[in-house]
Design a protein around this motif. Structure first.
Motif, short mmCIF file in Angstrom:
data_model
loop_
_atom_site.label_atom_id
_atom_site.label_comp_id
_atom_site.label_asym_id
_atom_site.label_seq_id
_atom_site.Cartn_x
_atom_site.Cartn_y
_atom_site.Cartn_z
N ALA A 173 0.84 -1.20 0.00
CA ALA A 173 0.00 0.00 0.00
C ALA A 173 0.88 1.25 0.00
O ALA A 173 2.02 1.23 0.46
N ASN A 174 0.31 2.34 -0.49
CA ASN A 174 1.00 3.62 -0.55
C ASN A 174 0.62 4.46 0.67
O ASN A 174 -0.47 5.02 0.73
N TYR A 175 1.53 4.54 1.65
CA TYR A 175 1.30 5.38 2.82
C TYR A 175 2.64 5.92 3.31
O TYR A 175 3.71 5.39 2.99
N ASN A 176 2.55 7.01 4.07
CA ASN A 176 3.76 7.67 4.57
C ASN A 176 4.77 7.88 3.45
O ASN A 176 5.96 7.58 3.59
N SER A 177 4.29 8.41 2.34
CA SER A 177 5.14 8.61 1.17
C SER A 177 5.08 10.08 0.72
O SER A 177 4.54 10.93 1.44
N TYR A 194 -8.59 -2.61 -5.61
CA TYR A 194 -7.27 -2.01 -5.46
C TYR A 194 -7.29 -0.80 -4.52
O TYR A 194 -8.26 -0.04 -4.50
N ASP A 195 -6.21 -0.64 -3.78
CA ASP A 195 -5.98 0.56 -2.97
C ASP A 195 -7.07 0.82 -1.94
O ASP A 195 -7.38 1.97 -1.63
N MET A 196 -7.64 -0.24 -1.40
CA MET A 196 -8.60 -0.03 -0.32
C MET A 196 -7.89 0.49 0.93
O MET A 196 -8.53 1.12 1.78
N SER A 197 -6.62 0.25 1.02
CA SER A 197 -5.80 0.86 2.06
C SER A 197 -4.74 1.72 1.39
O SER A 197 -4.04 1.27 0.48
N GLY A 198 -4.64 2.96 1.81
CA GLY A 198 -3.61 3.85 1.30
C GLY A 198 -3.95 4.50 -0.03
O GLY A 198 -5.05 4.37 -0.56
N TYR A 213 -14.92 9.35 5.90
CA TYR A 213 -13.96 8.82 4.94
C TYR A 213 -13.20 7.66 5.57
O TYR A 213 -13.09 7.54 6.79
N LYS A 214 -12.68 6.78 4.73
CA LYS A 214 -11.99 5.58 5.19
C LYS A 214 -10.81 5.26 4.28
O LYS A 214 -10.73 5.74 3.16
N GLY A 215 -9.90 4.44 4.79
CA GLY A 215 -8.87 3.86 3.94
C GLY A 215 -7.45 4.31 4.18
O GLY A 215 -6.51 3.59 3.84
N GLY A 216 -7.24 5.52 4.70
CA GLY A 216 -5.88 6.02 4.82
C GLY A 216 -5.34 6.49 3.47
O GLY A 216 -5.94 6.23 2.42
N TYR A 225 -3.81 4.02 10.40
CA TYR A 225 -4.88 4.73 9.69
C TYR A 225 -5.42 3.92 8.52
O TYR A 225 -6.48 4.23 7.99
N LEU A 226 -4.69 2.89 8.11
CA LEU A 226 -5.07 2.07 6.98
C LEU A 226 -5.89 0.85 7.39
O LEU A 226 -6.28 0.05 6.56
N ARG A 227 -6.14 0.70 8.69
CA ARG A 227 -6.91 -0.45 9.16
C ARG A 227 -8.31 -0.46 8.53
O ARG A 227 -8.90 0.59 8.30
N SER A 228 -8.84 -1.64 8.33
CA SER A 228 -10.14 -1.78 7.66
C SER A 228 -11.26 -1.08 8.42
O SER A 228 -12.20 -0.56 7.82
N SER A 229 -11.17 -1.05 9.75
CA SER A 229 -12.25 -0.46 10.54
C SER A 229 -12.06 1.02 10.84
O SER A 229 -12.96 1.67 11.36
#
Length: 256
Positions: A173-177, A194-198, A213-216, A225-229
């Motif tokens: 996943a794309n995070y902290n980038s 695709y990209d449900m997280s990040g 909003y959700k997903g991170g 922040y990317l957790r499903s819940s």
């Protein structure tokens, strides 16, 4: 600054960027989520769980629905709202700097352009708020997922904090980038989404008081922040460079 949504309400276009190409989301661009009972939510002790906003583990029943495999791209968005975008800078990046209200309006415009019935009833007035938006029952057009539908789609029947397991990595996943990436740059979840997280946070339908909003996103400093819940909330006018959305469509056969 709050923008006048009324301007968007009178735009009804059938063009695509500057090259006038219409984009249709056919069924191959959706994933079908079967009707049934799904387990969502998070245990109280889950690491990173927000003390407010997240719900405990629970079972929810849903009708079948179609959800777009990827976040709506710049090309898909601007082709509908007819912004001063050219074919040269239409891209496969997820669209950002779109408020919750503008995402709602996109859904109605997209539905209208494709001969579907609009899901959202939006009054013709200035200074629209989220409380002014209501859903037209049994409409067959596009809409934002509610947070339960989004989590069902994200989890893909997993019960771990992430659809990837107990943890998620930067190869998943794309995070902290430094920036958002083209959609589908990472492997999908088990449902083929695709990209449900990040990458970008994704607008969901509102609750009584806030736009959700959700997903991170690429800007999320912590993977929690990317957790499903995980769920965030803000006002309906907020727009930034890390929030976009994906669309959903009812399986009308399940409503008959």
């Amino acid at each position: 600054m709050r923008e006048k949504i009324l301007i968007l309400l009178i735009i009804c276009v059938f063009t695509a960027c500057s090259n006038k190409r219409k984009i249709n989301l056919d069924q191959s661009e959706f994933v079908y989520i079967e009707p049934g009972v799904y387990t969502i939510g998070s245990p109280v002790g889950e690491y990173g769980r927000w003390p407010k906003g997240e719900e405990d583990i629970r079972k929810v029943k849903t009708s079948g629905f179609l959800i777009s495999k990827t976040e709506i791209t710049e090309e898909q968005y601007y082709s509908v709202v007819n912004s001063d975008y050219t074919s040269d800078n239409c891209s496969n990046l997820p669209v950002v700097n779109v408020s919750w209200l503008e995402a709602i309006q996109y859904c109605n415009l997209r539905s209208r352009n494709e001969g579907l019935s609009e899901v959202y009833k939006i009054p013709f007035k200035d200074d629209i708020t989220l409380k002014d938006i209501s859903i037209i029952e049994n409409a067959n057009g596009y809409r934002l997922p509610n947070i339960d539908e989004w989590e069902i789609a994200c989890r893909a029947k997993t019960r771990t904090p992430y659809y990837t397991g107990k943890k998620i990595s930067k190869t998943q996943a794309n995070y902290n980038s430094k920036e958002r990436l083209p959609v589908a740059s990472f492997p999908p979840n088990e449902f083929g989404l695709y990209d449900m997280s990040g990458n970008v946070d994704e607008w969901c339908f509102r609750n009584e008081f806030f736009a959700l909003y959700k997903g991170g996103s690429w800007k999320s400093s912590e993977m929690t922040y990317l957790r499903s819940s995980s769920v965030g909330f803000t006002d309906e006018y907020e727009k930034n460079d890390y929030t976009g959305f994906r669309i959903i469509k009812n399986d009308m056969s399940s409503l008959n």
